[in-house]
Design a protein around this motif. Sequence first.
Motif, PDB file in Angstrom:
ATOM      1  N   ARG A 109      49.897  76.387  19.446  1.00 49.45           N
ATOM      2  CA  ARG A 109      48.852  75.930  20.362  1.00 49.45           C
ATOM      3  C   ARG A 109      48.358  77.096  21.211  1.00 49.45           C
ATOM      4  NH1 ARG A 109      48.515  74.043  25.389  1.00 49.45           N
ATOM      5  NH2 ARG A 109      46.798  72.618  25.823  1.00 49.45           N
ATOM      6  N   THR A 110      49.293  77.892  21.700  1.00 45.67           N
ATOM      7  CA  THR A 110      48.911  79.060  22.488  1.00 45.67           C
ATOM      8  C   THR A 110      48.084  80.021  21.644  1.00 45.67           C
ATOM      9  OG1 THR A 110      51.048  78.809  23.567  1.00 45.67           O
ATOM     10  CG2 THR A 110      49.823  80.800  24.063  1.00 45.67           C
ATOM     11  N   GLU A 111      48.473  80.109  20.360  1.00 45.81           N
ATOM     12  CA  GLU A 111      47.782  81.025  19.452  1.00 45.81           C
ATOM     13  C   GLU A 111      46.303  80.656  19.316  1.00 45.81           C
ATOM     14  OE1 GLU A 111      50.494  82.418  16.279  1.00 45.81           O
ATOM     15  OE2 GLU A 111      48.862  81.796  14.956  1.00 45.81           O
ATOM     16  N   TYR A 112      46.025  79.374  18.975  1.00 45.66           N
ATOM     17  CA  TYR A 112      44.600  79.043  18.798  1.00 45.66           C
ATOM     18  C   TYR A 112      43.871  79.069  20.129  1.00 45.66           C
ATOM     19  CZ  TYR A 112      44.645  73.986  20.195  1.00 45.66           C
ATOM     20  OH  TYR A 112      44.714  72.797  20.874  1.00 45.66           O
ATOM     21  N   ALA A 113      44.564  78.651  21.198  1.00 44.62           N
ATOM     22  CA  ALA A 113      43.895  78.648  22.501  1.00 44.62           C
ATOM     23  C   ALA A 113      43.452  80.057  22.877  1.00 44.62           C
ATOM     24  CB  ALA A 113      44.813  78.069  23.566  1.00 44.62           C
ATOM     25  N   SER A 114      44.309  81.046  22.605  1.00 45.90           N
ATOM     26  CA  SER A 114      43.924  82.400  23.022  1.00 45.90           C
ATOM     27  C   SER A 114      42.841  82.970  22.109  1.00 45.90           C
ATOM     28  CB  SER A 114      45.156  83.312  23.087  1.00 45.90           C
ATOM     29  OG  SER A 114      45.571  83.646  21.803  1.00 45.90           O
TER      30      SER A 114
ATOM     31  N   ARG B 166      34.374  82.389  15.744  1.00 44.12           N
ATOM     32  CA  ARG B 166      34.554  80.991  15.357  1.00 44.12           C
ATOM     33  C   ARG B 166      35.445  80.829  14.126  1.00 44.12           C
ATOM     34  NH1 ARG B 166      29.610  79.149  15.603  1.00 44.12           N
ATOM     35  NH2 ARG B 166      29.929  78.259  17.656  1.00 44.12           N
ATOM     36  N   ARG B 167      35.298  81.720  13.164  1.00 47.61           N
ATOM     37  CA  ARG B 167      36.123  81.602  11.949  1.00 47.61           C
ATOM     38  C   ARG B 167      37.600  81.710  12.276  1.00 47.61           C
ATOM     39  NH1 ARG B 167      33.006  82.206   7.174  1.00 47.61           N
ATOM     40  NH2 ARG B 167      34.864  82.465   5.905  1.00 47.61           N
ATOM     41  N   LYS B 168      37.922  82.680  13.124  1.00 46.95           N
ATOM     42  CA  LYS B 168      39.332  82.857  13.496  1.00 46.95           C
ATOM     43  C   LYS B 168      39.824  81.676  14.314  1.00 46.95           C
ATOM     44  CE  LYS B 168      39.989  87.833  13.377  1.00 46.95           C
ATOM     45  NZ  LYS B 168      39.881  89.045  14.202  1.00 46.95           N
ATOM     46  N   CYS B 169      38.954  81.199  15.182  1.00 47.28           N
ATOM     47  CA  CYS B 169      39.309  80.037  15.998  1.00 47.28           C
ATOM     48  C   CYS B 169      39.590  78.840  15.088  1.00 47.28           C
ATOM     49  CB  CYS B 169      38.162  79.744  16.963  1.00 47.28           C
ATOM     50  SG  CYS B 169      38.286  78.194  17.873  1.00 47.28           S
ATOM     51  N   HIS B 170      38.732  78.640  14.105  1.00 48.31           N
ATOM     52  CA  HIS B 170      38.937  77.537  13.164  1.00 48.31           C
ATOM     53  C   HIS B 170      40.243  77.700  12.397  1.00 48.31           C
ATOM     54  CE1 HIS B 170      34.464  76.078  12.919  1.00 48.31           C
ATOM     55  NE2 HIS B 170      35.106  75.602  13.958  1.00 48.31           N
ATOM     56  N   ARG B 171      40.529  78.926  11.977  1.00 48.39           N
ATOM     57  CA  ARG B 171      41.765  79.151  11.228  1.00 48.39           C
ATOM     58  C   ARG B 171      42.986  78.835  12.100  1.00 48.39           C
ATOM     59  NH1 ARG B 171      42.186  84.720   9.911  1.00 48.39           N
ATOM     60  NH2 ARG B 171      40.149  84.508   8.948  1.00 48.39           N
TER      61      ARG B 171
ATOM     62  N   ASN C   2      45.731  75.949  11.345  1.00 49.32           N
ATOM     63  CA  ASN C   2      47.134  76.328  11.338  1.00 49.32           C
ATOM     64  C   ASN C   2      47.956  75.393  12.217  1.00 49.32           C
ATOM     65  OD1 ASN C   2      48.699  78.200  10.061  1.00 49.32           O
ATOM     66  ND2 ASN C   2      48.806  79.559  11.837  1.00 49.32           N
ATOM     67  N   PHE C   3      47.421  75.121  13.398  1.00 50.26           N
ATOM     68  CA  PHE C   3      48.109  74.226  14.327  1.00 50.26           C
ATOM     69  C   PHE C   3      48.257  72.833  13.710  1.00 50.26           C
ATOM     70  CE2 PHE C   3      47.711  71.058  17.816  1.00 50.26           C
ATOM     71  CZ  PHE C   3      48.870  71.360  18.511  1.00 50.26           C
ATOM     72  N   PHE C   4      47.175  72.283  13.180  1.00 50.73           N
ATOM     73  CA  PHE C   4      47.234  70.918  12.664  1.00 50.73           C
ATOM     74  C   PHE C   4      47.996  70.827  11.338  1.00 50.73           C
ATOM     75  CE2 PHE C   4      43.805  70.313  15.747  1.00 50.73           C
ATOM     76  CZ  PHE C   4      44.229  69.132  16.338  1.00 50.73           C
ATOM     77  N   GLU C   5      48.086  71.937  10.610  1.00 53.84           N
ATOM     78  CA  GLU C   5      48.838  71.904   9.353  1.00 53.84           C
ATOM     79  C   GLU C   5      50.329  72.095   9.568  1.00 53.84           C
ATOM     80  OE1 GLU C   5      47.389  74.786   6.472  1.00 53.84           O
ATOM     81  OE2 GLU C   5      45.427  73.807   6.570  1.00 53.84           O
ATOM     82  N   LYS C   6      50.686  72.940  10.519  1.00 53.03           N
ATOM     83  CA  LYS C   6      52.089  73.335  10.612  1.00 53.03           C
ATOM     84  C   LYS C   6      52.892  72.553  11.641  1.00 53.03           C
ATOM     85  CE  LYS C   6      51.647  77.592   8.286  1.00 53.03           C
ATOM     86  NZ  LYS C   6      50.902  78.802   8.618  1.00 53.03           N
ATOM     87  N   VAL C   7      52.225  72.048  12.669  1.00 54.67           N
ATOM     88  CA  VAL C   7      52.954  71.299  13.692  1.00 54.67           C
ATOM     89  C   VAL C   7      53.087  69.847  13.227  1.00 54.67           C
ATOM     90  CG1 VAL C   7      52.871  70.485  16.082  1.00 54.67           C
ATOM     91  CG2 VAL C   7      52.152  72.812  15.539  1.00 54.67           C
ATOM     92  N   PRO C   8      54.283  69.276  13.345  1.00 56.41           N
ATOM     93  CA  PRO C   8      54.461  67.886  12.913  1.00 56.41           C
ATOM     94  C   PRO C   8      53.453  66.962  13.575  1.00 56.41           C
ATOM     95  CG  PRO C   8      56.587  68.859  13.440  1.00 56.41           C
ATOM     96  CD  PRO C   8      55.539  69.876  13.811  1.00 56.41           C
TER      97      PRO C   8
ATOM     98  N   ARG D 253      38.776  66.112  25.602  1.00 61.49           N
ATOM     99  CA  ARG D 253      37.621  66.680  24.898  1.00 61.49           C
ATOM    100  C   ARG D 253      37.797  68.177  24.671  1.00 61.49           C
ATOM    101  NH1 ARG D 253      33.028  69.075  26.329  1.00 61.49           N
ATOM    102  NH2 ARG D 253      33.513  68.932  28.547  1.00 61.49           N
ATOM    103  N   LYS D 254      38.481  68.823  25.607  1.00 58.51           N
ATOM    104  CA  LYS D 254      38.627  70.274  25.514  1.00 58.51           C
ATOM    105  C   LYS D 254      39.823  70.722  24.690  1.00 58.51           C
ATOM    106  CE  LYS D 254      36.056  71.886  29.482  1.00 58.51           C
ATOM    107  NZ  LYS D 254      36.117  72.390  30.857  1.00 58.51           N
ATOM    108  N   THR D 255      40.584  69.765  24.161  1.00 59.36           N
ATOM    109  CA  THR D 255      41.795  70.109  23.407  1.00 59.36           C
ATOM    110  C   THR D 255      41.522  71.153  22.331  1.00 59.36           C
ATOM    111  OG1 THR D 255      42.645  67.893  23.765  1.00 59.36           O
ATOM    112  CG2 THR D 255      43.671  69.154  21.994  1.00 59.36           C
ATOM    113  N   ILE D 256      40.420  71.020  21.634  1.00 57.34           N
ATOM    114  CA  ILE D 256      40.175  71.929  20.512  1.00 57.34           C
ATOM    115  C   ILE D 256      39.300  73.123  20.922  1.00 57.34           C
ATOM    116  CG2 ILE D 256      40.418  70.039  18.847  1.00 57.34           C
ATOM    117  CD1 ILE D 256      37.336  70.223  18.457  1.00 57.34           C
ATOM    118  N   VAL D 257      39.168  73.370  22.215  1.00 58.60           N
ATOM    119  CA  VAL D 257      38.333  74.449  22.748  1.00 58.60           C
ATOM    120  C   VAL D 257      36.921  74.368  22.139  1.00 58.60           C
ATOM    121  CG1 VAL D 257      38.296  76.885  23.401  1.00 58.60           C
ATOM    122  CG2 VAL D 257      40.440  75.850  22.687  1.00 58.60           C
ATOM    123  N   PRO D 258      36.219  73.269  22.469  1.00 62.80           N
ATOM    124  CA  PRO D 258      34.934  73.012  21.810  1.00 62.80           C
ATOM    125  C   PRO D 258      33.887  74.101  22.015  1.00 62.80           C
ATOM    126  CG  PRO D 258      35.258  71.530  23.687  1.00 62.80           C
ATOM    127  CD  PRO D 258      36.563  72.219  23.444  1.00 62.80           C
TER     128      PRO D 258
END
Length: 422
Positions: free
Chosen positions: A166-171, A185-190, A194-200, A222-227
Motif C-alpha cells: 500500500r505504501t508502495e503504490y501510494a508513494s 500513471r503507468r507505474k501508479c497503475h502497476r 500489485n497491491f490488489f493481486e498480492k494482498v489477500p 474515494r481517495k483510496t486509489i489515489v484518483p
Amino acid sequence: MWLALLLGLLLSRAGDFLALPRSDCIVAEQLCLLDSICNATYRTLENCDLAKTRFIALDHDSRVRCLNAELYLGNSSLLHCKCHRRMKRQEHCLRIFWTVHSSMTDGYFNLETSPYENPAIEEHWKTDYNELAALVSGSQLAGDATNPCLKATHVCNLSKKCVRLRTEYASICTRGVGSEDTCDRRKCHRGLRNFFEKVPEDFTRRILFCPCQDELCGERRRKTIVPDCSFQYSTKPNCLWLLDSCLEDHICKSRLADFQQNCQPADMSSDGCSQHNHAACLQAYMGMIGTPMTPNYISNSSVEVSLWCTCESSGNQKEKCDQILGMFEGNKCLENAIWSQMHQKLTGLERQKDLYYSPSLSFQGDSASTSLASEMSQVAEVKTQQDTSEHSSLPMASSVYSGAAVSWPSLLLFLSLLLSPL
Ligand SMILES: *[C@@H]1O[C@H](CO)[C@@H](O)[C@H](O)[C@H]1NC(C)=O
Ligand SMILES: *[C@@H]1O[C@H](CO)[C@@H](O)[C@H](O)[C@H]1NC(C)=O
Ligand SMILES: *[C@@H]1O[C@H](CO)[C@@H](O)[C@H](O)[C@H]1NC(C)=O
Ligand SMILES: *[C@@H]1O[C@H](CO)[C@@H](O)[C@H](O)[C@H]1NC(C)=O
C-alpha cells in the motif's frame, strides 16, 4: 524438471487432448509445443493474431490457413485453458489465451468469456485478518470505529505485506501530484495492480468497500486509489476511446472480460447478478483497478462508481458509448455486490476476538454497543435512502435499468465484433 515430469504424466495418461482436465494456458501451451502438429498450428495462430493486432490484411491462402488452424485447435486443451488471477507470468498466460481465442470466428467468441479460472476453483488461503482486526478494535484506536475506512487502513498497517504494497503504490501515485510535472500513471497503475493481486482479499475488499456515514470517511474511501493519478485525466475522454485503449492491453482486456462475466446484471435474479456470485463480481471490479479503465467512487457522499469518461458528443456511437458507461454506472449486480459487502455482519470469530483482546471491560462494552448501534442505524439509513431514491425516481431508474438489461447482449455483440478477426 518437475514440469517435464508433469507433462509426461499428462501425456501418458491422456491419449488425446480432449480428455485433459481444464488446465492453465502455460501448461497447455507447453503440452501443445511437444506435439509437432499442434506446435505448427499454434505458430500459425500466433501469426494470424499478430497480423490482426497490426491490422494487416491477410490474403486468401493465409485466411484459409488461419481458419484451419482454428479448427484444429478446437480439438486441443489449449482451447479450454484458463489463467489464474494471482499466477506468476500472468501476462504470458493471458497472451496465450487471447492468441487462441481472438482467432475464433464471429459469434463463436465474445468478451463474456473470462480468461480467468472460475473464482470458486481458485484456492483460498487463510489469512490472519480477523486477528489483526481484533487487535485494532481492542486498542485505543477503537475510538475511530465511526470511520470504518480508517479502521481498515489500521488493520492493513498491521500486516507486513499489506502495508508494504500500500505504501508502495501510494508513494508512486502521489509523486509529482501538486507540482509541475504529472505523475507516472503507468507505474501508479502497476503499483495498484500489485497491491490488489498480492494482498489477500480480506484486506483489499475492506479497504475499498468500507461503509461510510459521513463525507470525511467518504472522501477517504474515494481517495483510496489515489484518483488524482490513477483515475482522473485533465479532460474526460470519450468512453469508447477508453475502451479502445483497454482492448489494446492484454491485462485490461482480460479484466474487462472477467468483469463482464461476473458482474453481468440479470433482471430476474434476486441478487441482481446473472452469475449469482457477489464475491466474484467484487473480485472482478477490483481487477479493473490499475488498468486504463480504472473505475472509482465519484463522490464523497455516495457509493456510486463510474469511469473517468463521457459519452457527450459521441455522435452516432452514443448508444454504444452509454453501454460501456452502463457497465459501471447503475449496474444492479455491481451495486448489490458492493452494498452487501458494506453491510456484511462481523464474523463470529471477529466478535469473539473483539471481546478477547479488549484491554478494559468498560471500554469494550462501550465501543461494542456504540458500534453495534451505529451499524444498525446505518443499515436502516441506507435502506431508507435506497427505498426513497427508488420511489422518487422510479420512471427514470427503471428505464435506465431495463435499458441496461436489454443492451447487455448487444454490447457483447459489439465487443465481439471489435475483437473479431479480419
Ligand atoms: C515448434 O515450432 C517452432 C517454430 O516453427 C520450431 O522451431 C520448433 O522446433 C518446433 N518444436 C517442435 C517440438 O516441433
Ligand atoms: C479431433 O480429434 C479427433 C480424435 O482425436 C480426431 O479424430 C479428429 O480428426 C480431430 N479433428 C480435427 C479437426 O483435427
Ligand atoms: C499506516 O501506515 C502508513 C505508512 O507507515 C502511515 O503513513 C499511515 O498514517 C498509517 N495509517 C494508519 C491509519 O495507521
Ligand atoms: C470531497 O471532499 C473534498 C473536501 O471537502 C472536496 O475538496 C472534494 O471536491 C470532494 N470531492 C467530491 C468528488 O465530491
